[in-house]
Scaffold this motif. Structure first.
Motif, PDB file in Angstrom:
ATOM      1  N   SER A 132       0.814  -1.224   0.000  1.00 62.90           N
ATOM      2  CA  SER A 132       0.000   0.000   0.000  1.00 62.90           C
ATOM      3  C   SER A 132       0.846   1.271   0.000  1.00 62.90           C
ATOM      4  N   TYR A 133       2.030   1.222   0.589  1.00 69.80           N
ATOM      5  CA  TYR A 133       2.821   2.446   0.713  1.00 69.80           C
ATOM      6  C   TYR A 133       3.255   3.011  -0.635  1.00 69.80           C
ATOM      7  N   PRO A 134       3.778   2.212  -1.569  1.00 71.45           N
ATOM      8  CA  PRO A 134       4.080   2.791  -2.884  1.00 71.45           C
ATOM      9  C   PRO A 134       2.848   3.324  -3.587  1.00 71.45           C
ATOM     10  N   HIS A 135       1.691   2.729  -3.343  1.00 71.94           N
ATOM     11  CA  HIS A 135       0.442   3.241  -3.911  1.00 71.94           C
ATOM     12  C   HIS A 135       0.196   4.674  -3.453  1.00 71.94           C
ATOM     13  N   GLU A 136       0.367   4.930  -2.154  1.00 73.13           N
ATOM     14  CA  GLU A 136       0.114   6.267  -1.624  1.00 73.13           C
ATOM     15  C   GLU A 136       1.148   7.269  -2.132  1.00 73.13           C
ATOM     16  N   ILE A 137       2.395   6.845  -2.271  1.00 71.06           N
ATOM     17  CA  ILE A 137       3.419   7.748  -2.808  1.00 71.06           C
ATOM     18  C   ILE A 137       3.107   8.099  -4.255  1.00 71.06           C
ATOM     19  N   LEU A 138       2.694   7.105  -5.048  1.00 74.25           N
ATOM     20  CA  LEU A 138       2.414   7.337  -6.467  1.00 74.25           C
ATOM     21  C   LEU A 138       1.265   8.315  -6.673  1.00 74.25           C
ATOM     22  N   HIS A 139       0.347   8.391  -5.722  1.00 80.65           N
ATOM     23  CA  HIS A 139      -0.772   9.341  -5.862  1.00 80.65           C
ATOM     24  C   HIS A 139      -0.283  10.789  -5.968  1.00 80.65           C
ATOM     25  N   ASN A 140       0.962  11.053  -5.619  1.00 80.72           N
ATOM     26  CA  ASN A 140       1.463  12.416  -5.773  1.00 80.72           C
ATOM     27  C   ASN A 140       1.741  12.753  -7.229  1.00 80.72           C
ATOM     28  N   TRP A 141       1.821  11.757  -8.089  1.00 82.09           N
ATOM     29  CA  TRP A 141       1.831  11.991  -9.528  1.00 82.09           C
ATOM     30  C   TRP A 141       0.400  11.948 -10.069  1.00 82.09           C
ATOM     31  N   TRP A 142      -0.350  10.909  -9.696  1.00 83.66           N
ATOM     32  CA  TRP A 142      -1.702  10.716 -10.231  1.00 83.66           C
ATOM     33  C   TRP A 142      -2.742  11.019  -9.151  1.00 83.66           C
ATOM     34  N   GLY A 143      -3.463  12.092  -9.321  1.00 81.84           N
ATOM     35  CA  GLY A 143      -4.497  12.486  -8.366  1.00 81.84           C
ATOM     36  C   GLY A 143      -4.122  13.724  -7.600  1.00 81.84           C
ATOM     37  N   ASN A 144      -2.856  13.806  -7.149  1.00 81.87           N
ATOM     38  CA  ASN A 144      -2.390  14.974  -6.414  1.00 81.87           C
ATOM     39  C   ASN A 144      -1.313  15.761  -7.160  1.00 81.87           C
ATOM     40  N   GLY A 145      -0.864  15.245  -8.295  1.00 77.15           N
ATOM     41  CA  GLY A 145       0.070  15.971  -9.156  1.00 77.15           C
ATOM     42  C   GLY A 145      -0.608  16.349 -10.454  1.00 77.15           C
ATOM     43  N   VAL A 146      -1.309  15.379 -11.032  1.00 77.55           N
ATOM     44  CA  VAL A 146      -2.288  15.638 -12.096  1.00 77.55           C
ATOM     45  C   VAL A 146      -3.647  15.364 -11.477  1.00 77.55           C
ATOM     46  N   TYR A 147      -4.512  16.373 -11.465  1.00 75.22           N
ATOM     47  CA  TYR A 147      -5.821  16.221 -10.845  1.00 75.22           C
ATOM     48  C   TYR A 147      -6.775  15.484 -11.774  1.00 75.22           C
ATOM     49  N   VAL A 148      -7.875  15.029 -11.212  1.00 82.24           N
ATOM     50  CA  VAL A 148      -8.867  14.262 -11.958  1.00 82.24           C
ATOM     51  C   VAL A 148     -10.011  15.177 -12.375  1.00 82.24           C
ATOM     52  N   ASP A 149     -10.350  15.141 -13.643  1.00 87.38           N
ATOM     53  CA  ASP A 149     -11.578  15.781 -14.126  1.00 87.38           C
ATOM     54  C   ASP A 149     -12.719  14.799 -13.843  1.00 87.38           C
ATOM     55  N   TYR A 150     -13.300  14.907 -12.666  1.00 89.86           N
ATOM     56  CA  TYR A 150     -14.253  13.908 -12.208  1.00 89.86           C
ATOM     57  C   TYR A 150     -15.481  13.803 -13.101  1.00 89.86           C
ATOM     58  N   ALA A 151     -15.843  14.880 -13.755  1.00 90.69           N
ATOM     59  CA  ALA A 151     -17.022  14.845 -14.609  1.00 90.69           C
ATOM     60  C   ALA A 151     -16.867  13.854 -15.748  1.00 90.69           C
ATOM     61  N   SER A 152     -15.631  13.549 -16.140  1.00 91.09           N
ATOM     62  CA  SER A 152     -15.404  12.636 -17.261  1.00 91.09           C
ATOM     63  C   SER A 152     -14.836  11.298 -16.821  1.00 91.09           C
ATOM     64  N   GLY A 153     -14.776  11.048 -15.515  1.00 90.96           N
ATOM     65  CA  GLY A 153     -14.327   9.754 -15.023  1.00 90.96           C
ATOM     66  C   GLY A 153     -13.004   9.823 -14.283  1.00 90.96           C
ATOM     67  N   ASN A 154     -12.926   9.063 -13.193  1.00 87.41           N
ATOM     68  CA  ASN A 154     -11.734   9.029 -12.347  1.00 87.41           C
ATOM     69  C   ASN A 154     -10.798   7.930 -12.839  1.00 87.41           C
ATOM     70  N   TRP A 155      -9.773   8.311 -13.571  1.00 87.41           N
ATOM     71  CA  TRP A 155      -8.762   7.378 -14.079  1.00 87.41           C
ATOM     72  C   TRP A 155      -7.640   7.147 -13.064  1.00 87.41           C
ATOM     73  N   SER A 156      -7.548   8.000 -12.046  1.00 88.56           N
ATOM     74  CA  SER A 156      -6.379   8.046 -11.173  1.00 88.56           C
ATOM     75  C   SER A 156      -6.218   6.782 -10.331  1.00 88.56           C
ATOM     76  N   GLU A 157      -7.302   6.278  -9.756  1.00 92.21           N
ATOM     77  CA  GLU A 157      -7.171   5.131  -8.853  1.00 92.21           C
ATOM     78  C   GLU A 157      -6.691   3.897  -9.607  1.00 92.21           C
ATOM     79  N   GLY A 158      -7.232   3.671 -10.809  1.00 86.49           N
ATOM     80  CA  GLY A 158      -6.819   2.502 -11.564  1.00 86.49           C
ATOM     81  C   GLY A 158      -5.395   2.606 -12.072  1.00 86.49           C
TER      82      GLY A 158
END
Length: 591
Positions: free
Chosen positions: A281-307
């Motif tokens: 889980s720890y590398p997952h949380e670190i990677l979110h700083n690129w996907w989700g917290n570095g590039v944000y999600v346009d939620y209206a068109s779908g959340n690609w970040s978690e996958g």
């Protein structure tokens, strides 16, 4: 606190995130004083508003009684939405606008069911003796819909407490208590404020700080996380691009969580001490700083970040250990077990996890989408596309269309049909093998056959991997282009074939064939209805324990029921059944 209130907050956040790609930025200069024992905060926020924003609606937590300090600015209460108070801010001034406010924020924990036997706790925000958790849902700072935030933050706390926020901080000479400073000048979609009586461990590097905040001293544990932080940041910088923040911190929460915030993760005290978390889980949380917290999600068109994060963290860690096929098989199994009729939806409709079915789609199916894209483009082009996507969209909201443009730019290929098929359609292909023939020919053995799609509805365009095992030569792999319902294949082998396998490494998002996976508990957890049979003849203490377990599993699952073994003559054959207890009278019929 109810789920309705969570949905109200989600709606507020979606209003602000929908326009993140070109959103104006509010600069906050915040001074906050927090009294954990009283559950209160006092805040002065000097806001520099975007040019032209002279009339706006802002939200604050109820009961904070804000007042504006500039004579040329007015603040008028205009309504209430759950725990939020809404105000109209009007200003004719050209300079900053300063709000002063204070009061109590203390919401109880809410249990959120995520499947049979699974639940998590969440809160809209709290200030208490155990710790402080405040984010945008708490509305502890003024939130104007459609804006991003930059901030300077100074926090006063009790002498033995420390604060954590995103971005840079604290200064090396700050020891907590009297005042700590945090700063983030990249546009953010939220401002977090976490506090507790933390012990801080840190390792300062040239480009970023690795930090660990523990609620009780543990130097060995902290050192393991500091080293892991540096290792994983270096890995993802090589794969994607520069780490976007001044630090990454592991922060110990006061309830069990697995949250990923910009530049830090908030993990529960038991979670962070599990021996496998640091490699899963720890590398997952670190990677979110690129996907989700570095590039944000346009939620209206779908959340690609978690996958995408699951694919480049959870899947990648399994791939490095030689177990990637096993991970993909389990991903397909979760979809089969949890996504029932009427629960499926396209990837563009995924916003966030709210149960096992949504997790199987938004994490699992999206991860498989990126795996199939990688197979289509090749490893190097796939990485080039990721790097282009990151460089083009840092600190702005991005959609599946932005992903498509990045990968098309890296590959020079039109990927419109691929993205349209896998992000807007529901369901999964069902594959079958038919009419396999073997003939001895000059030079070896000719194998022919047909691969088919048998699901209802239109076929998916697939490149189906087929592996043919031979008696005395290495297996031969074919990739069969399956554009319609059927496709023929033919190949010549030097040795007699002994087995033909369709997609043996689970490289495609598809329905699993019978026998491809063992029966597991998720077959039961994913069922909409069923029966739990508890024994009647055990001791009172044991009977009560069995019933308590059954009731905890069934919470939020109206299609299941609990019956005693002396109320049934036989096991029903029309639904899944749990038998609890070796002393259960119906156990003999099952075993």
């Amino acid at each position: 606190m109810t789920m309705t209130k969570f949905l109200v907050v989600a709606a507020l956040l979606l209003l602000s995130r929908a326009a993140v790609a070109a959103a104006p930025v509010v600069d906050h200069d915040i001074s906050a004083r927090i009294d954990p024992a009283a559950g209160t905060l006092q805040v002065t926020d000097r806001m520099t508003l975007p040019e032209g924003l002279t009339d706006s609606i802002l939200a604050l937590h109820q009961g904070l009684s804000p007042r504006v300090l500039e004579a040329a600015t007015t603040l008028e209460r205009v309504g209430r939405d759950g725990h939020l108070e809404l105000f109209r801010l009007r200003t004719s001034a050209t300079g900053p606008v300063t709000l002063s406010y204070g009061g109590e924020i203390r919401h109880d924990m809410e249990d959120i069911a995520e499947g049979m036997g699974r639940s998590r706790q969440a809160t809209l925000g709290t200030i208490g003796a155990d710790g402080v958790f405040l984010d945008g849902s708490s509305a502890w700072y003024p939130r104007i819909a459609g804006t991003l935030q930059r901030f300077e933050l100074r926090v006063e706390l009790p002498a033995d407490w420390r604060a954590v926020s995103q971005g840079a901080g604290p200064d090396p000479d700050e020891t907590g208590g009297a005042g700590e400073r945090w700063s983030e000048q990249h546009p953010q979609d939220d401002i977090y404020l976490i506090a507790a009586p933390f012990r801080l461990y840190r390792s300062t590097g040239d480009r970023f700080d690795a930090q660990v905040y523990l609620r009780s001293p543990d130097e060995k544990l902290a050192e393991r996380y500091l080293e892991a932080t540096k290792e994983y940041v270096a890995l993802y910088e090589r794969l994607i691009g520069p780490y976007p923040y001044a630090k990454f911190a592991l922060v110990e929460n006061f309830w069990e969580t697995g949250y990923g915030m910009p530049s830090f993760t908030l993990l529960g005290p038991s979670v962070l001490r599990l021996p496998f978390i640091i490699d899963s889980s720890y590398p997952h949380e670190i990677l979110h700083n690129w996907w989700g917290n570095g590039v944000y999600v346009d939620y209206a068109s779908g959340n690609w970040s978690e996958g995408l994060t699951a694919y480049l963290a959870d899947h990648l860690m399994k791939e490095r250990a030689g177990r990637a096929a096993e991970y993909r098989r389990d991903t397909l199994k979760a979809y089969a077990d949890y996504v029932r009729d009427g629960e499926d939806f396209p990837l563009t409709a995924f916003r966030g996890r709210h149960g096992s079915a949504s997790q199987a789609i938004g994490y699992g199916k999206v991860a498989m989408f990126f795996h199939m894209l990688r197979r289509t483009l090749g490893d190097q082009t796939f990485l080039d596309g990721l790097r282009r996507f990151y460089a083009d969209n840092r600190f702005r909201a991005a959609s599946y269309d932005d992903l498509r443009r990045a990968f098309e730019g890296a590959s020079g290929r039109d990927l419109g049909a691929f993205f349209d098929t896998w992000t807007t359609r529901t369901g999964a292909p069902v594959l079958a093998l038919d009419d396999v023939q073997v003939q001895q020919v000059d030079g070896g053995f000719q194998v022919t056959g047909e691969v088919k799609q048998t699901q209802a509805g239109h076929p998916f365009a697939l490149a189906v991997p087929i592996l043919i095992h031979q008696q005395s030569a290495p297996p031969k792999r074919l990739d069969v282009a399956l554009e319609g319902s059927t496709a023929r294949f033919s190949t010549t082998l030097p040795s007699p074939p002994i087995r033909v396998a369709v997609d043996p490494s689970f490289d495609l998002f598809r329905a699993l064939a019978p026998g491809e996976t063992p029966v597991t508990l998720s077959n039961l957890f994913g069922s909409d209805s069923g029966l739990i049979v508890v024994p009647a003849g055990e001791s009172d203490a044991l009977n009560n324990a069995y019933r308590s377990l059954a009731e905890s599993w069934l919470r939020g699952h109206d299609g299941w029921e609990i019956r005693r073994d002396d109320e049934l003559a036989a096991l029903p054959a029309d639904r899944p059944v749990w038998l609890l207890g070796w002393g259960n009278r119906l156990a003999a019929a099952a075993f």
